[in-house]
Write an enzyme that holds these catalytic residues in place. Structure first.
Site, PDB file in Angstrom:
ATOM      1  NE  ARG A  83     -89.524  29.206  44.187  1.00  0.00           N
ATOM      2  CZ  ARG A  83     -90.677  29.806  43.867  1.00  0.00           C
ATOM      3  NH1 ARG A  83     -91.608  29.179  43.174  1.00  0.00           N
ATOM      4  NH2 ARG A  83     -90.899  31.035  44.252  1.00  0.00           N
ATOM      5  CE  LYS A  84     -97.268  25.175  47.827  1.00  0.00           C
ATOM      6  NZ  LYS A  84     -98.537  24.405  47.845  1.00  0.00           N
ATOM      7  CB  THR A  85     -88.549  26.210  51.851  1.00  0.00           C
ATOM      8  OG1 THR A  85     -88.337  27.419  51.096  1.00  0.00           O
ATOM      9  CG2 THR A  85     -88.373  25.015  50.933  1.00  0.00           C
TER      10      THR A  85
END
Length: 277
Positions: free
Chosen positions: A125-127
């Site tokens: 989820r590191k977007t």
């Protein structure tokens, strides 16, 4: 792509006083969109959405996941000059960014395949805020797994949950509240916690920030205790293209890498207007 998304991106890029595009004679032109680098393509349908919105005819033989070589023409397009200029940067930004992620992902998938055909590469989820779905689409184009799209997809119990609630309490409440469609994943940092999680019957155990030797040892212990068959082992934390080979040899089911996105480099893609009709 949704119309509201297209218009949001257009509003950001064009602004309120677009003289540079309005000043040109709005006559029909043909143009090409081409890559200057070898890459794995992603964002083809996104580009089509912009072309359609601006009334530009676009033809391509490529789909997401295809390999492209320098000077390959990705799109041949035809439309009014103003529309072409307004679509240009939006299309190139998405194609360049998404193809960069797809290319990085494909390289990592190929690396892992040298050691295992059962281990999958996933993102996290590191977007980039606002464009998560497009970055995850790019990971898919590169042969990777998108992981969860948001907090509701999977019940993931991380270290801070455990600090607040305690290990067993957090798992018990997750089991009580989760829908039958939601998997439960627990992040652990030790062999003992991995054993406890498996005994609790969780679906996925994430071995976080473990060294390859410790991961191998943990998986072997779970197998010896007959706890491995019904649980997916994910490994994450500090894994990047440079050290991926060491982690690919561990026998984990999933290798999740935030570096698929935040360490990817944009692909150099250009648009060139060629003729006046």
């Amino acid at each position: 792509m949704l119309i509201k998304e297209i218009e949001q991106f257009i509003d950001e890029d064009i602004g309120y006083n677009d003289i540079s595009c309005k000043m040109v004679p709005d006559k029909p032109h043909e143009a090409t969109v081409f890559t200057n680098q070898e890459c794995t393509l992603a964002g083809i349908d996104v580009a089509k959405s912009f072309f359609d919105y601006f009334g530009i005819d676009a033809a391509t033989s490529f789909i997401d996941g295809d390999k492209a070589h320098p000077d390959d023409v990705i799109f041949t397009i035809f439309g009014g000059a103003v529309s072409l200029l307004r679509a240009e940067r939006l299309v190139l930004n998405f194609l360049g960014h998404m193809s960069g992620i797809a290319t990085q992902t494909r390289k990592c998938v190929d690396t892992v395949r040298c050691y295992s055909d059962k281990t999958d590469i996933a993102c996290t989820r590191k977007t980039t805020p606002g464009i998560r779905k497009f970055e995850k689409m790019a990971v898919i184009a590169g042969g990777g797994d998108p992981h969860r799209y948001n907090l509701s997809d999977t019940v993931m119990i991380k270290d801070n949950h455990i600090k607040i609630m305690g290990f067993e309490n957090a798992v018990d409440i997750a089991v009580e509240l989760a829908s039958f469609t939601q998997k439960i994943e627990v992040e652990v940092e030790s062999v003992n916690d991995a054993i406890k999680a498996a005994q609790k019957g969780v679906d996925i155990i994430m071995l976080d920030n473990m060294k390859p030797a410790e991961i191998i040892r943990t998986i072997e212990i779970l197998k010896n205790k007959n706890l491995k068959n019904n649980v997916i082992i994910e490994i994450s934390g500090g894994i990047n293209p440079e050290n991926l080979e060491d982690y690919a040899k561990t026998g984990a089911d999933i290798i999740s890498m935030s570096s698929l996105i935040h360490m990817s480099r944009w692909i150099d893609i250009s648009m060139e207007i060629s003729t006046i009709t």
